[in-house]
Design a protein around this motif. Structure first.
Motif, short mmCIF file in Angstrom:
data_model
loop_
_atom_site.label_atom_id
_atom_site.label_comp_id
_atom_site.label_asym_id
_atom_site.label_seq_id
_atom_site.Cartn_x
_atom_site.Cartn_y
_atom_site.Cartn_z
N ALA A 24 7.81 74.43 29.06
CA ALA A 24 7.59 74.84 27.67
C ALA A 24 6.12 75.08 27.35
O ALA A 24 5.81 75.80 26.39
CB ALA A 24 8.15 73.78 26.73
N SER A 25 5.20 74.49 28.10
CA SER A 25 3.79 74.46 27.70
C SER A 25 2.86 74.94 28.80
O SER A 25 3.14 74.75 29.99
CB SER A 25 3.40 73.02 27.31
N ASN A 26 1.75 75.54 28.39
CA ASN A 26 0.69 75.92 29.34
C ASN A 26 -0.51 74.98 29.25
O ASN A 26 -1.61 75.31 29.68
CB ASN A 26 0.25 77.37 29.12
N TYR A 27 -0.28 73.79 28.72
CA TYR A 27 -1.36 72.81 28.51
C TYR A 27 -1.89 72.27 29.84
O TYR A 27 -1.12 71.83 30.71
CB TYR A 27 -0.85 71.66 27.65
N VAL A 28 -3.21 72.29 29.98
CA VAL A 28 -3.88 71.69 31.12
C VAL A 28 -4.86 70.64 30.59
O VAL A 28 -5.77 70.97 29.82
CB VAL A 28 -4.65 72.75 31.94
N PRO A 29 -4.70 69.37 30.95
CA PRO A 29 -5.62 68.33 30.48
C PRO A 29 -7.06 68.65 30.86
O PRO A 29 -7.33 69.27 31.90
CB PRO A 29 -5.12 67.07 31.19
N GLU A 30 -8.00 68.21 30.01
CA GLU A 30 -9.41 68.54 30.20
C GLU A 30 -9.97 67.99 31.52
O GLU A 30 -10.91 68.57 32.08
CB GLU A 30 -10.23 67.99 29.03
N ASP A 31 -9.40 66.91 32.01
CA ASP A 31 -9.94 66.31 33.23
C ASP A 31 -9.34 66.89 34.51
O ASP A 31 -9.67 66.45 35.60
CB ASP A 31 -9.75 64.79 33.21
N ILE A 32 -8.42 67.87 34.37
CA ILE A 32 -7.84 68.53 35.54
C ILE A 32 -8.39 69.96 35.60
O ILE A 32 -8.20 70.74 34.67
CB ILE A 32 -6.31 68.53 35.48
N HIS A 33 -9.09 70.26 36.66
CA HIS A 33 -9.76 71.56 36.79
C HIS A 33 -9.05 72.39 37.87
O HIS A 33 -9.12 72.07 39.06
CB HIS A 33 -11.23 71.33 37.14
N LEU A 34 -8.39 73.43 37.42
CA LEU A 34 -7.58 74.24 38.33
C LEU A 34 -8.39 75.33 39.03
O LEU A 34 -7.93 75.89 40.02
CB LEU A 34 -6.42 74.88 37.55
N GLY A 35 -9.56 75.66 38.48
CA GLY A 35 -10.35 76.72 39.08
C GLY A 35 -9.83 78.11 38.78
O GLY A 35 -10.04 79.05 39.57
N LEU A 36 -9.14 78.26 37.65
CA LEU A 36 -8.56 79.55 37.24
C LEU A 36 -9.21 80.03 35.95
O LEU A 36 -9.62 79.22 35.11
CB LEU A 36 -7.05 79.41 37.02
N PRO A 37 -9.28 81.34 35.73
CA PRO A 37 -9.77 81.84 34.44
C PRO A 37 -8.78 81.51 33.33
O PRO A 37 -7.58 81.35 33.58
CB PRO A 37 -9.87 83.35 34.67
N ASP A 38 -9.28 81.43 32.10
CA ASP A 38 -8.42 81.11 30.96
C ASP A 38 -7.25 82.08 30.83
O ASP A 38 -6.16 81.70 30.39
CB ASP A 38 -9.24 81.12 29.66
N ALA A 39 -7.47 83.34 31.23
CA ALA A 39 -6.42 84.34 31.10
C ALA A 39 -5.17 83.98 31.90
O ALA A 39 -4.05 84.36 31.53
CB ALA A 39 -6.94 85.71 31.54
N ALA A 40 -5.35 83.22 32.97
CA ALA A 40 -4.19 82.84 33.79
C ALA A 40 -3.21 81.97 33.02
O ALA A 40 -2.00 81.98 33.30
CB ALA A 40 -4.66 82.10 35.05
N LEU A 41 -3.71 81.22 32.03
CA LEU A 41 -2.85 80.31 31.28
C LEU A 41 -1.92 81.04 30.31
O LEU A 41 -1.00 80.43 29.76
CB LEU A 41 -3.68 79.29 30.52
#
Length: 241
Positions: A24-41
């Motif tokens: 349901a959500s595209n939320y990524v916690p601030e302490d988890i860094h995926l290395g993706l641009p914001d557009a990917a979310l």
């Protein structure tokens, strides 16, 4: 960590219809860094576009209470078994997720996946639903390969197809283009319903809706009404069998 792992909408009644939405959500916690641009979310690789809106309307307008996962599938896929290699995706639909390479698997399981499924198990044990709707969405096309995807809606199932076969017929009678274990096979991708429905003999409909049809509020309202209508008739058919 204080961020929610899931949210509930509506009050379930024992033996009624309920809905769940793993993506349901595209939320990524601030302490988890995926290395993706914001557009990917904003893309389908992060969440099931439109699925949360459908579930919200099922709950608020059609009295089908819902449980919604509140973390992006890029962080951890709540719709995968704990041992599945794709649980924490290092690559998805042609997109590399650098921050997931070597990620702390047990930490993410303990923080997100296990609390989500423990809560779902307790909810189902308490209300013993007469029908479970598992709501997902799929893209008109994939970025990583060419594939014809003509369906508006698909019904997925593994071994228990009791509810799915009624739903396939009923959606078809409404003029929908329906996929029977398409665009994915529930015999391969059915983790949440395998665990919480098939394992207990609970009837379910795992539903995939093409995301261009539910990308806005009007589409979400329309398809929530269609799904609610069909779900009610599926439950009646199961009870009269």
């Amino acid at each position: 960590m204080s961020e929610p792992v899931f949210r509930m909408i509506g009050e379930a009644r024992r033996g009624g219809i309920v809905a769940v939405c793993d993506h349901a959500s595209n939320y990524v916690p601030e302490d988890i860094h995926l290395g993706l641009p914001d557009a990917a979310l904003s893309k389908h690789i992060a969440y099931d576009i439109g699925a949360a809106g459908v579930c919200e309307r099922l709950a608020r307008r059609h009295s089908i209470p819902a449980m919604l996962g509140e973390v992006s599938r890029l962080v951890i896929d709540l719709h995968r078994e704990e041992e599945n290699p794709a649980l924490i995706p290092e690559s998805t639909d042609g997109t590399l997720v650098p921050g997931n390479i070597g990620a702390n698997r047990e930490m993410r399981l303990d923080r997100f996946h296990r609390p989500y499924h423990k809560a779902m198990e307790a909810w189902f044990d308490a209300v013993e639903p007469g029908l479970i709707l598992s709501i997902h969405s799929f893209t008109p096309e994939l970025e990583s390969r060419e594939e014809d995807r003509p369906w508006e809606i698909g019904l997925l199932y593994n071994q228990d197809d009791r509810a799915a076969q009624h739903a396939i017929r009923l959606f078809g009678e409404l003029g929908c283009t329906v996929g029977d274990n398409e665009p994915y096979s529930g015999r391969e991708l059915n983790a949440t319903m395998n665990r919480h429905a098939e394992a207990y003999g609970r009837p379910y409909c795992a539903i995939e809706i093409r995301n261009d049809l539910i990308a806005n509020e009007g589409g979400q309202s329309r398809w929530a009404a269609i799904v609610a209508d069909v779900a009610g008739r599926v439950k009646l058919a199961l009870e009269s069998a």
